[in-house]
Scaffold this active site. Sequence first.
Site, mmCIF file in Angstrom:
data_model
loop_
_atom_site.group_PDB
_atom_site.id
_atom_site.type_symbol
_atom_site.label_atom_id
_atom_site.label_comp_id
_atom_site.label_asym_id
_atom_site.label_seq_id
_atom_site.Cartn_x
_atom_site.Cartn_y
_atom_site.Cartn_z
ATOM 1 N N HIS A 79 -3.765 -8.437 -3.082
ATOM 2 C CA HIS A 79 -3.859 -7.369 -2.091
ATOM 3 C C HIS A 79 -4.334 -7.885 -0.736
ATOM 4 O O HIS A 79 -3.728 -7.583 0.299
ATOM 5 C CB HIS A 79 -4.802 -6.267 -2.567
ATOM 6 C CG HIS A 79 -4.892 -5.141 -1.587
ATOM 7 N ND1 HIS A 79 -3.862 -4.249 -1.400
ATOM 8 C CD2 HIS A 79 -5.872 -4.780 -0.706
ATOM 9 C CE1 HIS A 79 -4.195 -3.388 -0.448
ATOM 10 N NE2 HIS A 79 -5.410 -3.681 -0.018
ATOM 11 N N ASP B 10 0.829 -1.216 0.000
ATOM 12 C CA ASP B 10 0.000 0.000 0.000
ATOM 13 C C ASP B 10 0.861 1.264 0.000
ATOM 14 O O ASP B 10 1.838 1.355 0.732
ATOM 15 C CB ASP B 10 -0.881 0.043 1.247
ATOM 16 C CG ASP B 10 -1.791 -1.166 1.393
ATOM 17 O OD1 ASP B 10 -1.358 -2.282 1.059
ATOM 18 O OD2 ASP B 10 -2.923 -0.984 1.863
ATOM 19 N N ASN C 193 -8.462 -2.964 -2.319
ATOM 20 C CA ASN C 193 -9.837 -2.653 -1.927
ATOM 21 C C ASN C 193 -10.134 -1.160 -2.031
ATOM 22 O O ASN C 193 -11.294 -0.752 -2.117
ATOM 23 C CB ASN C 193 -10.115 -3.154 -0.503
ATOM 24 C CG ASN C 193 -9.304 -2.444 0.551
ATOM 25 O OD1 ASN C 193 -8.075 -2.440 0.496
ATOM 26 N ND2 ASN C 193 -9.960 -1.844 1.524
ATOM 27 N N HIS C 194 -9.075 -0.320 -2.055
ATOM 28 C CA HIS C 194 -9.299 1.123 -2.200
ATOM 29 C C HIS C 194 -9.388 1.564 -3.657
ATOM 30 O O HIS C 194 -9.650 2.743 -3.904
ATOM 31 C CB HIS C 194 -8.213 1.911 -1.468
ATOM 32 C CG HIS C 194 -8.497 2.065 -0.005
ATOM 33 N ND1 HIS C 194 -9.165 3.146 0.524
ATOM 34 C CD2 HIS C 194 -8.241 1.241 1.037
ATOM 35 C CE1 HIS C 194 -9.282 2.992 1.838
ATOM 36 N NE2 HIS C 194 -8.723 1.848 2.170
ATOM 37 N N HIS D 208 -2.396 -4.735 2.422
ATOM 38 C CA HIS D 208 -3.709 -4.493 3.041
ATOM 39 C C HIS D 208 -3.668 -4.150 4.523
ATOM 40 O O HIS D 208 -4.661 -3.672 5.063
ATOM 41 C CB HIS D 208 -4.584 -5.744 2.814
ATOM 42 C CG HIS D 208 -6.041 -5.579 3.077
ATOM 43 N ND1 HIS D 208 -6.752 -4.454 2.724
ATOM 44 C CD2 HIS D 208 -6.948 -6.421 3.660
ATOM 45 C CE1 HIS D 208 -8.024 -4.620 3.055
ATOM 46 N NE2 HIS D 208 -8.156 -5.798 3.631
ATOM 47 N N HIS E 221 -1.076 4.526 -0.666
ATOM 48 C CA HIS E 221 -2.117 5.416 -0.121
ATOM 49 C C HIS E 221 -1.838 6.905 -0.289
ATOM 50 O O HIS E 221 -1.912 7.680 0.664
ATOM 51 C CB HIS E 221 -2.364 5.098 1.352
ATOM 52 C CG HIS E 221 -3.285 3.932 1.571
ATOM 53 N ND1 HIS E 221 -4.575 3.914 1.110
ATOM 54 C CD2 HIS E 221 -3.079 2.737 2.189
ATOM 55 C CE1 HIS E 221 -5.137 2.764 1.435
ATOM 56 N NE2 HIS E 221 -4.243 2.029 2.083
ATOM 57 N N ASP F 199 -6.299 7.076 -1.911
ATOM 58 C CA ASP F 199 -7.074 7.321 -0.687
ATOM 59 C C ASP F 199 -6.166 7.629 0.498
ATOM 60 O O ASP F 199 -5.019 7.205 0.565
ATOM 61 C CB ASP F 199 -7.986 6.138 -0.340
ATOM 62 C CG ASP F 199 -9.269 6.121 -1.143
ATOM 63 O OD1 ASP F 199 -9.639 7.179 -1.694
ATOM 64 O OD2 ASP F 199 -9.902 5.052 -1.245
ATOM 65 N N ARG F 200 -6.732 8.361 1.439
ATOM 66 C CA ARG F 200 -6.118 8.765 2.707
ATOM 67 C C ARG F 200 -5.054 9.849 2.536
ATOM 68 O O ARG F 200 -5.152 10.904 3.151
ATOM 69 C CB ARG F 200 -5.535 7.560 3.447
ATOM 70 C CG ARG F 200 -6.580 6.536 3.861
ATOM 71 C CD ARG F 200 -5.989 5.610 4.906
ATOM 72 N NE ARG F 200 -6.915 4.559 5.299
ATOM 73 C CZ ARG F 200 -7.911 4.703 6.157
ATOM 74 N NH1 ARG F 200 -8.126 5.876 6.709
ATOM 75 N NH2 ARG F 200 -8.711 3.706 6.454
ATOM 76 N N ASP G 34 -4.058 -0.455 -3.463
ATOM 77 C CA ASP G 34 -4.206 0.671 -2.535
ATOM 78 C C ASP G 34 -3.167 1.759 -2.813
ATOM 79 O O ASP G 34 -2.442 2.216 -1.927
ATOM 80 C CB ASP G 34 -4.123 0.202 -1.079
ATOM 81 C CG ASP G 34 -5.442 -0.391 -0.593
ATOM 82 O OD1 ASP G 34 -6.303 -0.692 -1.454
ATOM 83 O OD2 ASP G 34 -5.616 -0.565 0.621
ATOM 84 N N ARG H 101 -11.845 -6.313 10.991
ATOM 85 C CA ARG H 101 -12.350 -5.135 10.299
ATOM 86 C C ARG H 101 -13.879 -5.075 10.305
ATOM 87 O O ARG H 101 -14.453 -4.023 10.044
ATOM 88 C CB ARG H 101 -11.906 -5.145 8.833
ATOM 89 C CG ARG H 101 -10.431 -5.199 8.601
ATOM 90 C CD ARG H 101 -10.132 -5.446 7.132
ATOM 91 N NE ARG H 101 -8.725 -5.667 6.887
ATOM 92 C CZ ARG H 101 -7.851 -4.705 6.612
ATOM 93 N NH1 ARG H 101 -8.246 -3.463 6.523
ATOM 94 N NH2 ARG H 101 -6.575 -4.989 6.417
#
Length: 446
Positions: free
Chosen positions: A293, A164, A225-226, A375, A166, A196-197, A193, A348
């Site tokens: 991922h 990731d 997943n993002h 992840h 991000h 995002d963020r 990923d 989660r």
Amino acid sequence: MAIELDPSYAKAYYRRATCYLQTMKYKQAIADFKKLLTLEPQNQLVRQQLDSTQKIMRKVEFEKAIEMEEEKSPVERCFEIIAEGGCEVDKTYAGPQLPKTEDGKFRITPEFVKGMIQWFKDGKSIPRRYVWEIVLGAHSHFVQEESLVNVDIEDGMTIDVIGDVHGQFYDYLHLLSLTGEPNEKHALLMNGDLVDRGSWSIEVIVTALAFKWLYPKRMYINRGNHESKEMNRTYGFEGEAKHKFGEQTYKLFAHVFTEMPLATLVSATKPPAGPTKGAILSPEGRKRYFVVHGGLFSKDGVTLDDIRQIKRIGQQPGQEGLMCKRLLHPSLLWTDPQELPGRGPSKRGVGIAFGPDVTKRWCEANGVTGIIRSHEVRQDGYSIEHDGLCTTVFSAPNYVDQAGNKGAFIRIDAAGTQQYTQFDAQPHPPVKPMAYASGGLASLLM
């Protein structure tokens, strides 16, 4: 089970509704919130959550209805706008120039990518037309790849698996300085990923897609997943893309995310170096790694061919139908390893967790030496679990300027030998993390 034992147990409805929200099952969440209000009619927090969930569901249903009415894909629409002259490069633009071929089509070059990265590093933006050309260039290669991509590491070649990122652009640049850029003898595999963020998701994804366009057989990108609409809406990429380049650009990104492969099978071409007692090898006696991922599945018996045949393009995680192979797709993007044997609920609240026995059975059945997944934050940037069969790699150091973790990447050579490299976070301009996100209080686990 708690609800079955005691239908008046209010906390159970609340916990289940929260899980439904995290898995984007809004109708079920609304039903549980309504039931909870019959048990606790004065609970204003639940009433507010019910109201906000109903608004989200109405918005999602409206967007789905709009998508059904649209006959053209975002890719087709962008090509149409370009042909109509509706996305030209502003004449005042003074940054790196994307060159053209003799017939007037844009083409990608190493010089342009180098100049673009420096332009981004200086806090500047390229024209929307260039962004479209880069995304469309990557699109032309993604659509030719299967859902499970095979990568053979030839003699003298290496591949780096990156976790990731991000939207942490300045850390990504430092990472590239350590891995080196893709070239004839060296490949990169980004394991989802990318967005995002962080506040520079656009810069990260455009850079990665530029390398994909430039080096299609040396730059590989798995979907995370993002790379999905629901996560982008909550964690910032949708807002960032629309703010920087407009609605149509976000639609183009959202569609191309669905074209990204779901996993990559990285195979050595030389015999293993050193002892192989206990190692799981391919039918040819070579090491090979399944890079994905999230992780493994909610049931045994899933084969590499099952993954290869998933119809992913145009689909979002959690949708029903053939593409999901009864939730194969969400498993690939969402699951996590656990220490206990068997399978259990994920911490989660989304998907499942799989134990070391599940990993060993799957690797043995498919002739896979080990699973490499991402992840999850790891304080050292990586961790080796499940008796060496499952490795997590995470490449966003000091995640969202809070976690204090290292980043890492994994280098694999032609014999299948792995080498781990850690790195620290780098200084970046003072932009607030998640500046474009609408769900600032959402769990970092997502």
